[in-house]
Design a protein around this motif. Structure first.
Motif, PDB file in Angstrom:
ATOM      1  N   LYS A   1      41.532  55.033 -10.523  1.00 55.11           N
ATOM      2  CA  LYS A   1      41.028  56.403 -10.447  1.00 55.11           C
ATOM      3  C   LYS A   1      40.613  56.948 -11.806  1.00 55.11           C
ATOM      4  CE  LYS A   1      43.337  57.836  -6.177  1.00 55.11           C
ATOM      5  NZ  LYS A   1      44.318  58.759  -5.556  1.00 55.11           N
ATOM      6  N   PRO A   2      41.411  56.784 -12.886  1.00 51.11           N
ATOM      7  CA  PRO A   2      40.917  57.245 -14.204  1.00 51.11           C
ATOM      8  C   PRO A   2      39.649  56.529 -14.657  1.00 51.11           C
ATOM      9  CG  PRO A   2      43.294  56.916 -14.254  1.00 51.11           C
ATOM     10  CD  PRO A   2      42.814  56.346 -12.969  1.00 51.11           C
ATOM     11  N   PHE A   3      39.509  55.257 -14.321  1.00 51.23           N
ATOM     12  CA  PHE A   3      38.304  54.543 -14.721  1.00 51.23           C
ATOM     13  C   PHE A   3      37.078  55.054 -13.966  1.00 51.23           C
ATOM     14  CE2 PHE A   3      35.396  50.925 -13.952  1.00 51.23           C
ATOM     15  CZ  PHE A   3      34.970  50.718 -15.261  1.00 51.23           C
ATOM     16  N   MET A   4      37.220  55.319 -12.670  1.00 50.47           N
ATOM     17  CA  MET A   4      36.106  55.846 -11.901  1.00 50.47           C
ATOM     18  C   MET A   4      35.736  57.250 -12.351  1.00 50.47           C
ATOM     19  SD  MET A   4      35.200  53.363 -10.048  1.00 50.47           S
ATOM     20  CE  MET A   4      34.008  54.231  -9.031  1.00 50.47           C
ATOM     21  N   ALA A   5      36.702  58.004 -12.889  1.00 53.42           N
ATOM     22  CA  ALA A   5      36.426  59.345 -13.402  1.00 53.42           C
ATOM     23  C   ALA A   5      35.959  59.329 -14.854  1.00 53.42           C
ATOM     24  CB  ALA A   5      37.672  60.217 -13.263  1.00 53.42           C
TER      25      ALA A   5
ATOM     26  N   TRP B 115      49.707  47.788  -5.588  1.00 51.92           N
ATOM     27  CA  TRP B 115      48.287  48.160  -5.594  1.00 51.92           C
ATOM     28  C   TRP B 115      48.092  49.674  -5.617  1.00 51.92           C
ATOM     29  CZ3 TRP B 115      47.163  44.018  -1.336  1.00 51.92           C
ATOM     30  CH2 TRP B 115      47.144  42.756  -1.955  1.00 51.92           C
ATOM     31  N   LYS B 116      48.995  50.414  -4.995  1.00 52.98           N
ATOM     32  CA  LYS B 116      48.922  51.874  -5.083  1.00 52.98           C
ATOM     33  C   LYS B 116      49.125  52.334  -6.521  1.00 52.98           C
ATOM     34  CE  LYS B 116      50.247  53.248  -0.386  1.00 52.98           C
ATOM     35  NZ  LYS B 116      51.255  53.953   0.443  1.00 52.98           N
ATOM     36  N   ASP B 117      50.049  51.689  -7.214  1.00 57.23           N
ATOM     37  CA  ASP B 117      50.285  52.059  -8.605  1.00 57.23           C
ATOM     38  C   ASP B 117      49.082  51.698  -9.473  1.00 57.23           C
ATOM     39  OD1 ASP B 117      52.457  53.023 -10.515  1.00 57.23           O
ATOM     40  OD2 ASP B 117      51.877  51.123 -11.439  1.00 57.23           O
ATOM     41  N   ILE B 118      48.451  50.562  -9.192  1.00 62.53           N
ATOM     42  CA  ILE B 118      47.238  50.186  -9.928  1.00 62.53           C
ATOM     43  C   ILE B 118      46.134  51.205  -9.686  1.00 62.53           C
ATOM     44  CG2 ILE B 118      45.405  48.456 -10.067  1.00 62.53           C
ATOM     45  CD1 ILE B 118      47.507  46.335  -9.494  1.00 62.53           C
ATOM     46  N   GLU B 119      45.999  51.662  -8.462  1.00 62.24           N
ATOM     47  CA  GLU B 119      44.972  52.661  -8.155  1.00 62.24           C
ATOM     48  C   GLU B 119      45.228  53.965  -8.898  1.00 62.24           C
ATOM     49  OE1 GLU B 119      42.999  54.857  -4.222  1.00 62.24           O
ATOM     50  OE2 GLU B 119      44.899  53.773  -4.069  1.00 62.24           O
ATOM     51  N   ALA B 120      46.509  54.370  -8.972  1.00 66.30           N
ATOM     52  CA  ALA B 120      46.823  55.643  -9.603  1.00 66.30           C
ATOM     53  C   ALA B 120      46.686  55.596 -11.119  1.00 66.30           C
ATOM     54  CB  ALA B 120      48.242  56.074  -9.228  1.00 66.30           C
TER      55      ALA B 120
ATOM     56  N   ARG C 164      38.383  48.239 -20.654  1.00 68.65           N
ATOM     57  CA  ARG C 164      39.491  47.479 -21.229  1.00 68.65           C
ATOM     58  C   ARG C 164      40.818  48.195 -20.997  1.00 68.65           C
ATOM     59  NH1 ARG C 164      40.051  43.411 -24.850  1.00 68.65           N
ATOM     60  NH2 ARG C 164      41.968  43.368 -26.074  1.00 68.65           N
ATOM     61  N   GLN C 165      40.835  49.500 -21.164  1.00 66.57           N
ATOM     62  CA  GLN C 165      42.062  50.245 -20.902  1.00 66.57           C
ATOM     63  C   GLN C 165      42.465  50.170 -19.432  1.00 66.57           C
ATOM     64  OE1 GLN C 165      40.928  54.108 -22.363  1.00 66.57           O
ATOM     65  NE2 GLN C 165      41.726  53.720 -24.434  1.00 66.57           N
ATOM     66  N   ALA C 166      41.483  50.211 -18.543  1.00 70.24           N
ATOM     67  CA  ALA C 166      41.790  50.096 -17.115  1.00 70.24           C
ATOM     68  C   ALA C 166      42.394  48.733 -16.801  1.00 70.24           C
ATOM     69  CB  ALA C 166      40.531  50.328 -16.283  1.00 70.24           C
TER      70      ALA C 166
ATOM     71  N   PRO D 124      22.675  52.472 -24.477  1.00 70.33           N
ATOM     72  CA  PRO D 124      24.010  51.883 -24.343  1.00 70.33           C
ATOM     73  C   PRO D 124      24.579  52.021 -22.939  1.00 70.33           C
ATOM     74  CG  PRO D 124      23.852  53.246 -26.323  1.00 70.33           C
ATOM     75  CD  PRO D 124      22.625  53.525 -25.501  1.00 70.33           C
ATOM     76  N   ASP D 125      24.278  53.153 -22.260  1.00 72.06           N
ATOM     77  CA  ASP D 125      24.814  53.330 -20.915  1.00 72.06           C
ATOM     78  C   ASP D 125      24.289  52.273 -19.953  1.00 72.06           C
ATOM     79  OD1 ASP D 125      26.201  55.515 -21.801  1.00 72.06           O
ATOM     80  OD2 ASP D 125      24.629  56.955 -21.224  1.00 72.06           O
ATOM     81  N   ARG D 126      23.022  51.916 -20.096  1.00 75.92           N
ATOM     82  CA  ARG D 126      22.450  50.894 -19.219  1.00 75.92           C
ATOM     83  C   ARG D 126      23.085  49.540 -19.468  1.00 75.92           C
ATOM     84  NH1 ARG D 126      15.966  49.450 -18.719  1.00 75.92           N
ATOM     85  NH2 ARG D 126      16.192  47.895 -17.027  1.00 75.92           N
ATOM     86  N   ILE D 127      23.318  49.207 -20.719  1.00 76.74           N
ATOM     87  CA  ILE D 127      23.956  47.922 -21.043  1.00 76.74           C
ATOM     88  C   ILE D 127      25.385  47.899 -20.517  1.00 76.74           C
ATOM     89  CG2 ILE D 127      24.696  46.428 -22.928  1.00 76.74           C
ATOM     90  CD1 ILE D 127      22.340  47.448 -24.536  1.00 76.74           C
ATOM     91  N   ALA D 128      26.103  49.010 -20.638  1.00 77.49           N
ATOM     92  CA  ALA D 128      27.478  49.071 -20.140  1.00 77.49           C
ATOM     93  C   ALA D 128      27.517  48.902 -18.628  1.00 77.49           C
ATOM     94  CB  ALA D 128      28.124  50.388 -20.555  1.00 77.49           C
ATOM     95  N   THR D 129      26.543  49.461 -17.929  1.00 79.26           N
ATOM     96  CA  THR D 129      26.492  49.316 -16.475  1.00 79.26           C
ATOM     97  C   THR D 129      26.288  47.862 -16.077  1.00 79.26           C
ATOM     98  OG1 THR D 129      25.576  51.545 -16.290  1.00 79.26           O
ATOM     99  CG2 THR D 129      25.316  50.080 -14.392  1.00 79.26           C
ATOM    100  N   VAL D 130      25.419  47.148 -16.771  1.00 81.19           N
ATOM    101  CA  VAL D 130      25.179  45.736 -16.481  1.00 81.19           C
ATOM    102  C   VAL D 130      26.447  44.913 -16.722  1.00 81.19           C
ATOM    103  CG1 VAL D 130      23.846  43.709 -17.146  1.00 81.19           C
ATOM    104  CG2 VAL D 130      22.723  45.932 -16.954  1.00 81.19           C
ATOM    105  N   ILE D 131      27.145  45.217 -17.812  1.00 84.93           N
ATOM    106  CA  ILE D 131      28.381  44.488 -18.103  1.00 84.93           C
ATOM    107  C   ILE D 131      29.429  44.763 -17.042  1.00 84.93           C
ATOM    108  CG2 ILE D 131      30.264  44.260 -19.766  1.00 84.93           C
ATOM    109  CD1 ILE D 131      28.257  44.796 -21.981  1.00 84.93           C
ATOM    110  N   ASN D 132      29.526  45.996 -16.576  1.00 86.85           N
ATOM    111  CA  ASN D 132      30.483  46.321 -15.519  1.00 86.85           C
ATOM    112  C   ASN D 132      30.173  45.570 -14.231  1.00 86.85           C
ATOM    113  OD1 ASN D 132      31.873  48.083 -17.181  1.00 86.85           O
ATOM    114  ND2 ASN D 132      30.697  49.878 -16.524  1.00 86.85           N
ATOM    115  N   VAL D 133      28.885  45.473 -13.905  1.00 87.98           N
ATOM    116  CA  VAL D 133      28.504  44.736 -12.692  1.00 87.98           C
ATOM    117  C   VAL D 133      28.875  43.263 -12.815  1.00 87.98           C
ATOM    118  CG1 VAL D 133      26.539  43.997 -11.297  1.00 87.98           C
ATOM    119  CG2 VAL D 133      26.684  46.360 -12.065  1.00 87.98           C
TER     120      VAL D 133
END
Length: 301
Positions: free
Chosen positions: A158-162, A149-154, A168-170, A79-88
């Motif tokens: 950042k939570p999505f990258m972590a 854009w600063k608010d979007i990053e915060a 979808r939540q991001a 599943p992790d590999r499929i999720a990575t492809v979808i993210n790309v």
């Protein structure tokens, strides 16, 4: 009476008629074949040759790796590999739509339209050129939208990258400050127009307003604001044109174009009032205090 040799005398054998198409000489058929062989002899070494960086020395086993790109369709149970492809794929889609998103969801439309009106009111034709005006509008857009854009990053990036939230939540969190910015600049009349066209019921709050109706309402509101500011920009330059035309008409110079005389006065007026500082400052202030408004949303969802 002897027969005339030209008429009555015996005639020799008639000469044979030439064939309709004379056969070419034997060496003519070999010319195309010789040309092909010569071309192959010249281009053969070039086609077989490899660049210097791809050749390997004789007796050495090292080779230069060449990067390759492979796109294939297959099955995977990870599943992790499929999720990575979808993210790309999602990131590539966003990058392809980035110019449209920059125009539809930011302050770019108002700024570039105002600059176009300013240039037409001054009558400077293609000065400043389109590249300069669009670049200035682009950097002003970055300046105005920076708090958003600063608010979007915060709250989203950042939570999505972590790996704290899903994709979808991001996306939903990133859409919150953008929607609030558009609500700040959108007129209720324009929003009601697209809500009625879409057949939506009257919303009780902002959360019930669909983004598909908010975006076009925001764009036509930006266009109306830009046209209003453009009208105010035209007025002082129009007065100068009328005064110059009246003076030339009273002096009998009807063949002299008034634009040639009024243009230096327009430039002088624009420079004396520090036009660029006044224009850019007024455009930025027309969006309100975006940074203070975004700060009220908070960095957390």
């Amino acid at each position: 009476m002897q027969p005339s040799p030209a008429t009555d005398g015996p005639r020799g054998p008639a000469p044979a008629a030439p064939p309709p198409h004379a056969a070419p000489p034997p060496h003519a058929a070999l010319l195309p074949l010789a040309a092909v062989l010569l071309l192959a002899a010249l281009l053969g070494p070039l086609a077989c040759a490899r660049p210097a960086w791809a050749q390997t020395a004789v007796g050495e086993g090292n080779t230069v790796p060449i990067p390759t790109v492979t796109i294939n369709m297959g099955e995977s149970g990870d599943p992790d590999r499929i999720a990575t492809v979808i993210n790309v794929l999602f990131i590539l889609t966003v990058l392809a739509l980035a110019p449209s998103l920059l125009i539809m969801l930011t302050s770019f439309v108002r700024i570039v339209v105002i600059f176009g009106f300013m240039r037409q009111a001054m009558g400077t034709q293609q000065t400043p050129p389109n590249q300069v005006l669009i670049s200035l509008a682009l950097f002003m857009t970055f300046y105005i939208m920076l708090p958003v854009w600063k608010d979007i990053e915060a709250r989203a990036f950042k939570p999505f990258m972590a790996n704290e939230i899903t994709q979808r939540q991001a996306f939903e969190r990133a859409l919150v400050p953008v929607r609030e910015f558009m609500f700040l600049q959108t007129r209720e009349k324009d929003l009601a127009l697209f809500m009625v066209i879409a057949g939506e019921s009257k919303p009780l709050n902002k959360d019930e307003v669909p983004t598909t109706s908010l975006i076009p309402a925001f764009m036509i509101s930006e266009l109306k604001t830009a046209f209003t500011i453009g009208f105010l920009l035209y007025m002082p330059f129009l007065v100068i044109d009328m005064v110059v035309a009246s003076v030339l008409l009273s002096m009998g110079m009807m063949m002299l174009p008034p634009v040639m005389i009024s243009l230096p006065f327009k430039l002088m007026l624009f420079v004396l009032v520090d036009g660029w500082n006044l224009l850019v400052g007024s455009v930025v202030k027309s969006f309100g205090d975006v940074e203070r408004f975004v700060s009220l949303l908070g960095a957390s969802p």
